[in-house]
Design an enzyme around this catalytic site. Structure first.
Site, PDB file in Angstrom:
ATOM      1  N   LYS A 137       8.601 -17.178 -10.082  1.00 51.44           N
ATOM      2  CA  LYS A 137       7.869 -16.049 -10.677  1.00 51.44           C
ATOM      3  C   LYS A 137       6.718 -16.571 -11.548  1.00 51.44           C
ATOM      4  CE  LYS A 137       8.421 -12.145 -13.697  1.00 51.44           C
ATOM      5  NZ  LYS A 137       9.071 -11.748 -14.914  1.00 51.44           N
TER       6      LYS A 137
ATOM      7  N   ILE B   6      -2.405  -7.055  14.480  1.00 49.32           N
ATOM      8  CA  ILE B   6      -1.312  -6.808  15.434  1.00 49.32           C
ATOM      9  C   ILE B   6      -1.788  -5.906  16.570  1.00 49.32           C
ATOM     10  CG2 ILE B   6       0.991  -5.756  15.622  1.00 49.32           C
ATOM     11  CD1 ILE B   6       1.041  -6.667  12.461  1.00 49.32           C
TER      12      ILE B   6
ATOM     13  N   ASN C  63       0.852  -1.192   0.000  1.00 46.25           N
ATOM     14  CA  ASN C  63       0.000   0.000   0.000  1.00 46.25           C
ATOM     15  C   ASN C  63       0.890   1.246   0.000  1.00 46.25           C
ATOM     16  OD1 ASN C  63       0.432   0.948   2.872  1.00 46.25           O
ATOM     17  ND2 ASN C  63      -0.301  -1.143   3.238  1.00 46.25           N
TER      18      ASN C  63
ATOM     19  N   ASP D 151      -4.470  -6.206   5.259  1.00 44.90           N
ATOM     20  CA  ASP D 151      -5.469  -7.024   5.945  1.00 44.90           C
ATOM     21  C   ASP D 151      -5.439  -8.469   5.469  1.00 44.90           C
ATOM     22  OD1 ASP D 151      -6.578  -5.138   7.700  1.00 44.90           O
ATOM     23  OD2 ASP D 151      -7.620  -4.176   6.027  1.00 44.90           O
TER      24      ASP D 151
END
Ligand code: PMT
Length: 399
Positions: free
Chosen positions: A286, A305, A208, A276
């Site tokens: 790969k 966490i 992110n 998440d």
């Protein structure tokens, strides 16, 4: 914040000694009293006359000078300072410090001092990387001595690598950090920061846009306030905060394992943007494009966490602070997270792209707790961190 403070600057024998003149000038501009001691070698690089002129004080060089000893004395030289700064700190001077030697004025003052010491090392890259230097630096850090730099780049010797003395603004930031009031002295803190990367295959991941700016600023502010702080950080480009122990991780599972090893602590702040979900079975090789079209990724939920910390029983920190990154119903969703994750406070922030919170330099926080909500103005992330730490200090009765 430095106005009226006194610093003893020990100038070692490095080509970067010229930067110490700039350092003295900038400290004087901030109202700092600067006394200087120079090693014999340092006088080959800059003259005591220049140092005396800029510091507006006599320069101390000789351990056996009768006048120096009667006027000031090597013990008083350090006792009357708030901090000792060694810049440049050469390999030789650090080796003598590590060995506890007192063979010149600089080494004697450093051995006899009861004050905190900041070193700005500089040397050739091979000297810096040498096992002896690294062992000496590790030993000095273990004894509580703080280092700033060295940085990387072109060196005066013509080689390239680590060994450049930190620039005066960086040294002054380290001085400010060391002289800041320390209301959280004796407390321990852990902070999570940055994104997590969840592998899809050896080269791809789910991640992110978290830059780590907010979490790193909080870790730095906690350390500045005196808390023994460990930062558990996902992959970021943020510089390591001064005075903070750093644990680097990539995945949520690694972050959880690091956090569990660190408990118990007094304060936990979870600013990381933890993925998440992770890919249930990352490929060992790969993934290739092929006739079968795009792969289907099967996801499983990651451990939470913050919730693990919030429900850690006897190992639960006295203060558990989470974040809520929301794009709608910001405060209502944060309230739900407060209860669900067992937090004392949740710092809610709007992460809609228009706000620029992810990766940006500013943040608008709503501090949600059991008794209500405090709306903070838009602040820089460093100001958010300072305000949070001030609030933590008051909550723990230390402000
Ligand atoms: O890194 P920056 O670019 O400076 O941006 C800062 C930030 C936007 C990332 C930061 O201010 C922030 O909001 N961090 C929390 C991001 C997040 O994952 O929020 P959340 O609402 O999804 O999660 C709520 C809380 O649970 C957070 O404290 C998060 O760290 C924690 N969490 C979430 C999931 C999970 N598996 N484990 C967790 O601990």
């Amino acid at each position: 914040m430095l106005e009226g403070r006194n610093i003893l600057l020990i100038i070692g024998a490095g080509i970067a000694a010229y930067k110490s003149l700039e350092l003295i000038r900038r400290l004087r501009e901030r109202g700092v009293g600067v006394r200087c001691a120079m090693t014999d070698g340092a006088t080959h690089f800059i003259t005591p006359l220049s140092v005396a002129a800029i510091s507006e004080h006599k320069v101390y060089q000789d351990l056996f000078s009768l006048t120096d000893e009667s006027e000031m004395g090597h013990i008083r030289l350090s006792r009357e300072s708030d901090l000792i700064v060694v810049a440049p700190a050469t390999a030789d001077l650090m080796a003598r410090m590590a060995a506890g030697m007192a063979d010149d004025l600089a080494a004697t003052v450093l051995l006899a001092t009861d004050k905190r010491v900041l070193l700005a090392p500089t040397m050739n890259v091979m000297m810096w990387n040498h096992a002896a230097t690294q062992a000496n630096v590790a030993l000095l850090r273990q004894r509580g001595i703080v280092t700033v730099g060295p940085g990387s780049g072109d060196l005066a010797c013509g080689e390239v690598g680590s060994g450049r003395m930190a620039e005066p603004p960086e040294i002054i930031a380290a001085i400010e950090y060391m002289l800041a009031p320390r209301p959280l002295e004796g407390a321990s803190a852990l902070v999570t920061s940055g994104p997590t990367y969840e592998p899809i295959d050896p080269v791809r991941f789910i991640g992110n846009r978290s830059s780590g700016k907010q979490g790193h600023a909080i870790a730095a502010a906690l350390a500045r306030a005196g808390a023994r702080t460990t930062l558990v950080a996902g992959p970021t480009h943020e510089p390591d905060p001064a005075g903070v122990a750093l644990v680097r991780i990539e995945t949520a599972n690694e972050m959880l394992a690091a956090v569990e090893r660190l408990l118990p602590v007094d304060i936990a702040v979870c600013a990381a943007a933890v993925a998440d979900w992770r890919v249930a079975a990352p490929a060992n090789n790969k993934l290739k494009k092929g006739r079968n079209g795009a792969p289907t990724l099967s996801l499983v939920e990651n451990p939470d966490i913050l919730a693990t910390i919030g429900r850690a029983g006897a190992r639960r920190p006295r203060l558990v602070v989470g974040f809520a990154a929301e794009t709608e119903n910001v405060v209502a969703n944060a309230r739900a997270k407060l209860t669900k994750k067992g937090c004392d406070w949740v710092l809610a922030n709007d992460v809609s792209p228009a706000q620029g919170t992810f990766g940006g330099d500013r943040n608008t926080i709503h501090l949600v707790h059991a008794d209500g909500v405090e709306d903070w103005p838009t602040l820089t992330k460093a100001e958010v961190a300072a305000r949070l730490v001030e609030r933590v200090g008051r909550h723990l009765g230390r402000a």
